[in-house]
Design a protein around this motif. Structure first.
Motif, short mmCIF file in Angstrom:
data_model
loop_
_atom_site.label_atom_id
_atom_site.label_comp_id
_atom_site.label_asym_id
_atom_site.label_seq_id
_atom_site.Cartn_x
_atom_site.Cartn_y
_atom_site.Cartn_z
N PRO A 203 9.98 -10.42 28.06
CA PRO A 203 11.11 -11.30 28.41
C PRO A 203 10.76 -12.34 29.46
O PRO A 203 11.49 -13.33 29.61
CB PRO A 203 12.17 -10.32 28.93
N THR A 204 9.65 -12.16 30.16
CA THR A 204 9.25 -13.12 31.18
C THR A 204 8.49 -14.32 30.60
O THR A 204 8.25 -15.29 31.31
CB THR A 204 8.35 -12.44 32.22
N ALA A 205 8.13 -14.27 29.32
CA ALA A 205 7.39 -15.37 28.71
C ALA A 205 8.28 -16.62 28.63
O ALA A 205 9.50 -16.54 28.51
CB ALA A 205 6.91 -14.99 27.31
N GLU A 206 7.63 -17.78 28.67
CA GLU A 206 8.37 -19.04 28.70
C GLU A 206 9.26 -19.22 27.48
O GLU A 206 10.37 -19.76 27.58
CB GLU A 206 7.38 -20.21 28.79
N ASP A 207 8.80 -18.76 26.33
CA ASP A 207 9.56 -18.98 25.10
C ASP A 207 10.40 -17.77 24.69
O ASP A 207 10.92 -17.71 23.59
CB ASP A 207 8.62 -19.37 23.95
N ALA A 208 10.52 -16.76 25.58
CA ALA A 208 11.28 -15.56 25.24
C ALA A 208 12.75 -15.67 25.63
O ALA A 208 13.59 -14.98 25.07
CB ALA A 208 10.67 -14.34 25.93
N TYR A 209 13.05 -16.50 26.62
CA TYR A 209 14.40 -16.72 27.09
C TYR A 209 15.13 -15.41 27.39
O TYR A 209 16.26 -15.18 26.98
CB TYR A 209 15.19 -17.58 26.10
#
Length: 221
Positions: free
Chosen positions: A140-146
């Motif tokens: 969830p911390t990934a830029e594209d995971a929102y």
């Protein structure tokens, strides 16, 4: 010595090599995927929601269908009858929920080797590719995971073939209606959301002249 009639028989033709894209050859039918997703206790309220156009990342300009149930989301990319990829996301999912979703995704795979590879991916983050099929877990911390945890299975070559051109985008998408915008606002997050307010048109197919429905979910009887 003349050859016997038996020896002169033609050998039977060998079967042609499979030309199915990696997901189609190795995933179960998309209808089974959606209906299996809907059998989970936390997916009793599953519904199809507007699929907003994604204009960046792995799934850029790839048509898809999207389903939401409470904190969960299921997306099927490409032609829903011959998908190029599938993914499930969850918001605020604990370890047991992540394991359950991974097990659910393993059940969509026909090959034991594919299931083993996915099972051995770290639940925190990981990415592996086997014979053209990519297995990825996005935190969830990934830029594209929102803010959601995602587990994805996709074939990059099949996604590339499924991408819509800028010109055809006007055919397969439209500006979201008021009702669709309200539905999108209720959606906890759009997968790699675009700056556009366009959504993909349902029941539209470039390949078959608009005759094929992309609404593949039906309530289990």
């Amino acid at each position: 010595m003349p050859s016997s009639p038996a020896s002169r028989r033609k050998r039977p033709p060998q079967p042609a090599p499979s030309v199915l894209p990696a997901p189609e050859a190795r995933l179960y039918l998309p209808g089974s995927i959606v209906n299996t997703f809907a059998t989970r206790p936390w997916a009793s309220d599953v519904e199809q929601i507007p699929a907003s156009v994604i204009d960046t990342g792995t799934f850029r300009f790839v048509r898809y269908v999207s389903y939401q149930a409470e904190r969960f989301e299921l997306n099927i990319y490409g032609d829903p009858q011959h998908p190029a990829g599938v993914e499930i996301g969850v918001y605020a999912g604990d370890e047991s929920i992540k394991k359950e979703i991974r097990g659910l995704m393993e059940g969509f795979l026909q090959s034991a080797d594919d299931r083993d590879l996915l099972h051995n991916l770290s639940l925190e983050q990981g990415k592996r590719t086997r014979n053209g099929l990519t297995f990825e877990i996005t935190p969830p911390t990934a830029e594209d995971a929102y803010g959601a945890w995602w587990i994805s299975i996709y074939d990059l070559e099949a996604l590339d073939r499924a991408r819509v051109s800028n010109a055809d985008m006007k055919v397969v998408s439209e500006e979201a209606s008021k009702e669709q915008r309200e539905a999108l606002l209720k959606k906890k997050r759009a997968r790699k959301p675009s700056k556009s307010s366009r959504v993909y048109i349902e029941d539209n197919s470039l390949e078959r002249g608009g005759d094929s429905s992309i609404r593949i979910y039906s309530e289990p009887q």
